[in-house]
Structure formats: structure tokens, C-alpha cells
Design a protein around this motif. Sequence first.
Motif, PDB file in Angstrom:
ATOM      1  N   GLU A 679       0.830  -1.201   0.000  1.00 58.88           N
ATOM      2  CA  GLU A 679       0.000   0.000   0.000  1.00 58.88           C
ATOM      3  C   GLU A 679       0.874   1.265   0.000  1.00 58.88           C
ATOM      4  O   GLU A 679       0.591   2.241  -0.701  1.00 58.88           O
ATOM      5  N   THR A 680       1.931   1.223   0.791  1.00 61.97           N
ATOM      6  CA  THR A 680       2.857   2.360   0.855  1.00 61.97           C
ATOM      7  C   THR A 680       3.558   2.564  -0.483  1.00 61.97           C
ATOM      8  O   THR A 680       3.790   3.703  -0.911  1.00 61.97           O
ATOM      9  N   MET A 681       3.889   1.460  -1.156  1.00 62.96           N
ATOM     10  CA  MET A 681       4.538   1.546  -2.466  1.00 62.96           C
ATOM     11  C   MET A 681       3.613   2.231  -3.475  1.00 62.96           C
ATOM     12  O   MET A 681       4.060   3.062  -4.283  1.00 62.96           O
ATOM     13  N   LYS A 682       2.333   1.902  -3.408  1.00 60.87           N
ATOM     14  CA  LYS A 682       1.363   2.539  -4.320  1.00 60.87           C
ATOM     15  C   LYS A 682       1.293   4.049  -4.058  1.00 60.87           C
ATOM     16  O   LYS A 682       1.242   4.851  -4.998  1.00 60.87           O
ATOM     17  N   ASP A 683       1.293   4.419  -2.783  1.00 65.09           N
ATOM     18  CA  ASP A 683       1.271   5.845  -2.428  1.00 65.09           C
ATOM     19  C   ASP A 683       2.519   6.555  -2.941  1.00 65.09           C
ATOM     20  O   ASP A 683       2.449   7.701  -3.395  1.00 65.09           O
ATOM     21  N   PHE A 684       3.640   5.862  -2.864  1.00 63.33           N
ATOM     22  CA  PHE A 684       4.896   6.442  -3.350  1.00 63.33           C
ATOM     23  C   PHE A 684       4.807   6.729  -4.850  1.00 63.33           C
ATOM     24  O   PHE A 684       5.182   7.818  -5.312  1.00 63.33           O
ATOM     25  N   LEU A 685       4.294   5.754  -5.588  1.00 63.40           N
ATOM     26  CA  LEU A 685       4.180   5.913  -7.047  1.00 63.40           C
ATOM     27  C   LEU A 685       3.213   7.039  -7.419  1.00 63.40           C
ATOM     28  O   LEU A 685       3.464   7.820  -8.338  1.00 63.40           O
ATOM     29  N   SER A 686       2.113   7.128  -6.667  1.00 61.15           N
ATOM     30  CA  SER A 686       1.113   8.141  -7.013  1.00 61.15           C
ATOM     31  C   SER A 686       1.606   9.562  -6.730  1.00 61.15           C
ATOM     32  O   SER A 686       1.145  10.526  -7.347  1.00 61.15           O
ATOM     33  N   GLY A 687       2.572   9.696  -5.799  1.00 60.92           N
ATOM     34  CA  GLY A 687       3.030  11.041  -5.447  1.00 60.92           C
ATOM     35  C   GLY A 687       4.395  11.403  -5.975  1.00 60.92           C
ATOM     36  O   GLY A 687       4.848  12.541  -5.789  1.00 60.92           O
ATOM     37  N   ILE A 688       5.057  10.490  -6.675  1.00 61.56           N
ATOM     38  CA  ILE A 688       6.446  10.740  -7.071  1.00 61.56           C
ATOM     39  C   ILE A 688       6.566  11.839  -8.130  1.00 61.56           C
ATOM     40  O   ILE A 688       7.544  12.599  -8.130  1.00 61.56           O
ATOM     41  N   ASN A 689       5.591  11.931  -9.050  1.00 60.89           N
ATOM     42  CA  ASN A 689       5.670  12.973 -10.086  1.00 60.89           C
ATOM     43  C   ASN A 689       5.610  14.375  -9.471  1.00 60.89           C
ATOM     44  O   ASN A 689       6.356  15.280  -9.882  1.00 60.89           O
ATOM     45  N   ASP A 690       4.742  14.540  -8.489  1.00 56.56           N
ATOM     46  CA  ASP A 690       4.669  15.833  -7.793  1.00 56.56           C
ATOM     47  C   ASP A 690       5.982  16.119  -7.056  1.00 56.56           C
ATOM     48  O   ASP A 690       6.454  17.264  -7.023  1.00 56.56           O
ATOM     49  N   ARG A 691       6.544  15.064  -6.487  1.00 55.98           N
ATOM     50  CA  ARG A 691       7.816  15.237  -5.767  1.00 55.98           C
ATOM     51  C   ARG A 691       8.915  15.703  -6.717  1.00 55.98           C
ATOM     52  O   ARG A 691       9.652  16.639  -6.420  1.00 55.98           O
ATOM     53  N   LEU A 692       9.025  15.045  -7.879  1.00 52.46           N
ATOM     54  CA  LEU A 692      10.046  15.427  -8.864  1.00 52.46           C
ATOM     55  C   LEU A 692       9.802  16.828  -9.397  1.00 52.46           C
ATOM     56  O   LEU A 692      10.745  17.601  -9.627  1.00 52.46           O
ATOM     57  N   SER A 693       8.549  17.153  -9.572  1.00 49.46           N
ATOM     58  CA  SER A 693       8.203  18.493 -10.056  1.00 49.46           C
ATOM     59  C   SER A 693       8.672  19.559  -9.068  1.00 49.46           C
ATOM     60  O   SER A 693       9.222  20.595  -9.456  1.00 49.46           O
ATOM     61  N   ASN A 694       8.452  19.310  -7.786  1.00 47.47           N
ATOM     62  CA  ASN A 694       8.895  20.253  -6.752  1.00 47.47           C
ATOM     63  C   ASN A 694      10.416  20.355  -6.705  1.00 47.47           C
ATOM     64  O   ASN A 694      10.971  21.446  -6.530  1.00 47.47           O
ATOM     65  N   LEU A 695      11.092  19.206  -6.858  1.00 46.26           N
ATOM     66  CA  LEU A 695      12.560  19.214  -6.838  1.00 46.26           C
ATOM     67  C   LEU A 695      13.117  20.069  -7.974  1.00 46.26           C
ATOM     68  O   LEU A 695      14.088  20.814  -7.796  1.00 46.26           O
ATOM     69  N   GLU A 696      12.521  19.948  -9.150  1.00 46.24           N
ATOM     70  CA  GLU A 696      12.978  20.749 -10.293  1.00 46.24           C
ATOM     71  C   GLU A 696      12.659  22.228 -10.093  1.00 46.24           C
ATOM     72  O   GLU A 696      13.447  23.108 -10.445  1.00 46.24           O
ATOM     73  N   LYS A 697      11.518  22.491  -9.462  1.00 48.17           N
ATOM     74  CA  LYS A 697      11.096  23.877  -9.245  1.00 48.17           C
ATOM     75  C   LYS A 697      12.013  24.584  -8.244  1.00 48.17           C
ATOM     76  O   LYS A 697      12.286  25.781  -8.369  1.00 48.17           O
ATOM     77  N   TYR A 698      12.499  23.811  -7.244  1.00 49.50           N
ATOM     78  CA  TYR A 698      13.277  24.423  -6.167  1.00 49.50           C
ATOM     79  C   TYR A 698      14.793  24.357  -6.378  1.00 49.50           C
ATOM     80  O   TYR A 698      15.554  24.565  -5.425  1.00 49.50           O
ATOM     81  N   GLN A 699      15.245  24.101  -7.599  1.00 47.67           N
ATOM     82  CA  GLN A 699      16.697  24.016  -7.807  1.00 47.67           C
ATOM     83  C   GLN A 699      17.391  25.374  -7.683  1.00 47.67           C
ATOM     84  O   GLN A 699      18.620  25.438  -7.636  1.00 47.67           O
ATOM     85  N   ASN A 700      16.600  26.435  -7.631  1.00 45.72           N
ATOM     86  CA  ASN A 700      17.165  27.759  -7.352  1.00 45.72           C
ATOM     87  C   ASN A 700      16.865  28.206  -5.915  1.00 45.72           C
ATOM     88  O   ASN A 700      17.171  29.328  -5.534  1.00 45.72           O
ATOM     89  N   ASP A 701      16.260  27.305  -5.145  1.00 45.78           N
ATOM     90  CA  ASP A 701      15.894  27.606  -3.759  1.00 45.78           C
ATOM     91  C   ASP A 701      16.367  26.431  -2.896  1.00 45.78           C
ATOM     92  O   ASP A 701      15.632  25.468  -2.664  1.00 45.78           O
ATOM     93  N   MET A 702      17.619  26.513  -2.422  1.00 49.81           N
ATOM     94  CA  MET A 702      18.233  25.369  -1.741  1.00 49.81           C
ATOM     95  C   MET A 702      17.539  24.987  -0.436  1.00 49.81           C
ATOM     96  O   MET A 702      17.530  23.816  -0.054  1.00 49.81           O
ATOM     97  N   ALA A 703      16.961  25.954   0.260  1.00 48.98           N
ATOM     98  CA  ALA A 703      16.289  25.652   1.532  1.00 48.98           C
ATOM     99  C   ALA A 703      15.095  24.726   1.307  1.00 48.98           C
ATOM    100  O   ALA A 703      14.934  23.703   1.989  1.00 48.98           O
ATOM    101  N   ASN A 704      14.249  25.066   0.314  1.00 51.04           N
ATOM    102  CA  ASN A 704      13.084  24.228   0.026  1.00 51.04           C
ATOM    103  C   ASN A 704      13.477  22.927  -0.679  1.00 51.04           C
ATOM    104  O   ASN A 704      12.817  21.900  -0.508  1.00 51.04           O
TER     105      ASN A 704
END
Length: 768
Positions: A679-704
Motif C-alpha cells: 500500500e505504501t509503495m502505491k502511495d509512493f508511485l502516485s506522489g512521485i511525479n509531484d515530488r520530482l516536479s517540486n525538486l525541479e522547481k526548487y533548484q534555485n531555492d536550496m532551503a526548500n
Amino acid sequence: MSNSSYFIILSLVYIAFFNILYRKKRNIDSVELCIFVIFLVTNIIGLLLELLSIYSCKLYGNISPITIIFNRLYLAYLVTFCIIFLNYVVAVSVDVNKYNKIKSTIRSLSIICNIIFGIFSLVLPLTIYDNHSEGIAVMSVYFLSFFSIIISLIFMIKNLKNVKLKSYLPLFIFIIGLLIASIIQKIDPSFTLITTLESFVLVVMYHTIENPDVKMIEELELAKNQAEKANHAKTDFLSSMSHEIRTPLNAIVGFSECVLSSNTLEEAKENSADIINASKTLLEIVNGILDISKIESGKLEIINSSYKAKELLESVATLVRPRMEEKGLDFQISISADIPEILYGDHSNLKKIVTNLLSNASKYTEHGFVKYSVSCINNNNICRLIITVEDSGRGIKEENISKLFTKFQRLDEDRNTTIEGTGLGLAITKKLLELMGGKIVVQSRYGEGSKFTAIVDQKIEIIKNLNTAPVEVVTKSKDVSGKKVLIVDDNTLNLKVASKLLEKYKLNIETVDSGLACIEKINSGSIYDMILMDDMMPKMSGVETLNELKKQSNFTTPVIALTANAISGMKEKYISCGFNDYLAKPINKTELETIVYKYLNTTGSTKTNINFGELPKEVYQIGSKGGLIVPDNPDNKENSNNSSITVDISNDKEQILKDNDIDYQKGIELLGDISMYQETMKDFLSGINDRLSNLEKYQNDMANYAIEVHALKSDAKYLGFTKLAEIAYDQELRSKENNQQYIISNYAQLKEEVSRVCDVCKKYLSTI
């Protein structure tokens, strides 16, 4: 200058005669007397040089080389006298041991000053008149004299409380006399009374503080006082031992007679049990006497060897547990999991130290709890053990803490008449710790309880790569159902996992995804029995949220730090920030259970926490000034064996995870069962795209960026994505260093590993 020559001649005759008499007396070898002898010899030389200066001026004139040489040598003498005077002030002001520590430094500085100002007096310009001298050479001597007097006065005033006034009296006379002589010389330059004044002060010193006869009497008086103290100590020892040994002996004899006259076997057994208890008390007393006598005679050796650290520390708890249970005490044990497997040191005496502390806590605690916790700080091949024993016993008055480690000293005897013992336990503990290069810290609140912390360094031989928080054993309440718990975390997966793990306790669980939301809940009147709070959250961290909550006077809810910063020393850090406790992510079920029963205990009858304040910072600083001494160790060894829980693979589908280096066994261990893992693995897959999107967005904001990648690391650990967790951790550290270039350059590696584990997860989930 001739007007003062008569004073100088008389002084010279008297001081020469005085020198002969002084040397015929028997002298005590002390620092002050040695400097005093140098004073006497130097003063004769000074008087001679001043006379030669006067008469060479009369015989050969002001500009004669002989006159100039004698005048310059006299100035050099004055330099030497000033420096000797300053040395004498220091010697009189401090005790012998302290002076011996700084003696070499003082000697070096004295030689340097003597050389520098001596050269000044010999080479700088000097003009000689019929009755006085002038020039830069004279001014340099005046400067040194003034500087020496100022330093001496400061030193004397600073130490006035610690030194008898009569020791300073001649020195004050000299300084006052010097001022008067300077005024007279200013009015009539032909009167040079300084060297004569020095002779007068030396005579005053002899008749007040430096008389060998007086010194001898003082030494005899001191020896007499020490002998009397030793005799009193021996009498006190015999008196105390007579009472302490006789008590259990009388019990043994009395109960033995009862055994003989017992009518039934049951009665005989009861009396025999009392005999055994009295015998153990007697053995404890005798062992204590032998230990303290060995230590004080210098015959106790520190014997270092390799030992299993956890096994030893746990065995002591097992040994004292029956005493705790007999008194109905809540005995809580917390032994850190990151303590190295094999340490090198004196394990026998270490065991004795811990046993003494625990026995003492048990003895003086009638009800409540005793907490025994061991944490460590590992630095290279050194392990600093921090052993804490805390109790809710009688406590110690602040003025009595210094008496704790005195032999045969028992505090508040009127309150402790029913408690057996000699008062040797803590004295032995302190001396053993000192022999091992350790320290002990005592914190107490009278009437509430005490906390003893022993700190000792040991060498590491084998260290296990464990990354979990301390495992505690606490008294567990049977029912905590209905208690309200708030979980604060910006990571949805973490919220879900924590909620799932808490389900079995039948708690009322609420979740929020930010510190601000948590504050809003509390401000709106929501009341919780416990809050689990992540630290690394955007906008407002866990520490900042807690600080805001603490501003409310009625806020008393226990707040547990819930964080992936599971490294040594973090628990201490979070507790010092105000958290009640600490849980490492991924959450360990055993640790979570400990926290639940510890803070949601329904009985409410036992106080389990007393705020004794923080320990000194040096406790956590290995290698700091005044750091502890570590035992000598031969070759240091390391072992990287890991412990793990094996989960049988019942289906081929789990083989997919194993073949792709997914540590699903660890994931199942953390999450409880395979269904929760899936169940946790499914949750990980469903939220990973948002996570990657945030990581790319914050590459100019090291704190976030650090917050987002920290959350990814936590998710990866829950699911056993070891490589992804390592990459995410590396990026978290770099982002905290504000290394944007590294993040951008290595982001592709992170994304590639995320893509790989996602493909494995999809393949695995498709087989279910």
C-alpha cells in the motif's frame, strides 16, 4: 648624590651582617624563601653599585667611562630588582601547586624582560650630573618600575581575600615608601633612597613573614593539624565501621539463633532468608572498605581489556531489577543502539560504577521511577559513554551536593535512619571515574529527585553500523485507547505510515501537513495527549513550531520530534530544543511503542520526567579542552557486520524486488506486514511525479530543495530503496551547504534512480 652615601654605607654594613646571620639559620625550602635569599644578595650588589657610582663620579668626573659603567650597571640592578619583586608577589599570592604550574612561564617572561630592559639601561643615552642621572636609559627603568608596581598592586588586590594581610604588609610598605622616596628625590636629587628603602623592607620582611623560625613554627603547626585530622579520620572510620559492621552481624547471629529454635520448616526458611540479606549487606560493606582502601593506597589498578559493551550495560540492569520490583518502582531502561559492539577499557570498574549509581537510586527512592539510560558519542576510534541514572526519590539539597562524595557521609540522616549503608558507594564511584579519566555530574531537586551522569571515554574495537535511536524498556499500560494524537508532517506518505502504525493502539489520530496548521489546531481549542512533529517542513520547521506553541502558558502537551535526522547526538539536540523525546524515521515499531506507553500511560500515577536542566556542553565535545582521558589501546579494529531480520520469500514476485536491490525485508520490518508495504509503495508511485516536479522547481531555492529531498529520502528508507536513500541524503547535505552547482550537476543521477525504482515497483505491483 653624596648626601645619601651615609645611608647606603650603613645599609650595606647591616645587610651584609644580616646575610651572614640569615644563612646560619636553618631554612625551610619554599618558593618565597628562595626568592627572599635572591633579594638579599641582589640588594648587597645594588648598594655596592650605588656607592661606586657616587665615588667614581667624585674621583673621575661625570663623563668618565668608569662612572658611566657603574651608573649603567646600577640601572640594570634596578631592572633586576623590579622583576624579582614581581616574582615574589606572585609566589606569595598563589599556592605552591599553582605556582609550580606557572613557574616556567614566569621564569621565561622574567628572563626576557630582564634582557630587554637590561640592554636598554646599558645602551640607551644617559647623562650624568654631579648629583643625579637623566636620559632615555633612566626613563626606561622608571617605566619598568611603574609597570611592575601597577601589576603587583592589581595582583595583590585581586588575591587579598585568599592571602593573610601580614604577607602583603611589607610589600605595601615598599610601594608607599617608594612613592615617598620618589617625591624626596624630586625635591632634592642628591637624596637617592631607593636602594636603602629596599634594604629596610627586606629587614621588615624578615621580622614579619620570612623569618626561618616563624616559618618552621608554621610548618610544625600545619603538620600537627594534619596529624590531628588523620587521627580524627581514623577514629571516625573505626566508629563508623564498628556500627555498620555490627548491625548486619547482629542480624546474622540473631536470625541464626532463630533458625535453631524454629518450630517449622517455613519459619526456618524465613529466618534463613533474613540471614542471607544481612550477609549480602555485610559483604557490600566489606567490599566497599577494601575498594576505598585500595584506591587511597594507590594499589587499585586500571586493567583494560576488550568487552561486549551492550551485554555489560544490560547485565547491570538485570542485576538491580529485583530491587526495583521489590519496591514497586517503574524501572525504565534506555540503551542506545549505536553503542559499539566491542569496547576497550576497564569493564570491571565500569560495571561497579553503574551498579553503585543504580543501587543508590533504588535505595533512596520509595516510589515513582528510576531511569537508567546510556547514550554515546562516537568520534573516530573513541566512544564517549554517557551513563545517566535519574530517580524520583528524595533529592539532595544544593548545599549538600559537594558532600556527596565524602567517605562515610550520609546526608539527611534523620530522614534516612532506615536505610543501610556506609556512604562509601558514591565516594568509590567518583574515585573510580577519576582513575579511568572520567567525570560525574550531579543534578538534583530536593524533594523531587536526582540525576547522576557518569561520562567516560572508551576505545572502539568493533562498531556495528546501526542507525537507530535508543531502545527503551518502560512499564506498559494495558490500555491507551481513546487518547488523542496529532501527527504533523508535510509528507503525505509519512502521515499515512505513522497513522497506520498507531492504529493498533485504538487512538484518536489527526494529521496536519504543516507547522502553521498545527498551531491553528491548538489555537482553535483542540487538546491532544501527544504530538508527533516532523522537523524539516517548509515555511515553519518543527523547532520553530514548537517555540510558538511553548509561548502559550497553558501548553503542556508532550511533543515528540519525528525526523529522519537519525544520527548520534540528535536526541540530545532535539531535547535541548524543547522536545520531550525523539523518534527517528523510518519509524521503528518498538521505539514507537515505547513512546506511546511512555507518554500516553493511562495510570497517570507515576511522574516520569523531571527537568534537571542541560548537562555541560563539554560532555558532548570529544577532544575539547579538559576532555576526558581514554584508556590505552593496542590495535584498533573495526567490523562492519550488519544485523538484519530475515523475511521468508513465499512468492516469486518478491524475488523481483530482491533481484533489483530493493531491501523489502527492511521495509516490511518497518511497516509491519506485506500488505502495508504494498500500500505504501502505491502511495509512493502516485506522489512521485509531484515530488520530482517540486525538486525541479526548487533548484534555485536550496532551503526548500533540502526539505523536498529530505522527504524523498524518508520515503525511500521506508520502502527499502537503499541506493535512492543514499543519493537523496547526499543531495540533502549538499543543498544545506547551498551547493547549487552540485545539485544541478547530479540531479540526473537522482532522477535516473527514481525512474529505476518506479519501474521495479510497477513490475512488482502488476504481479499482485
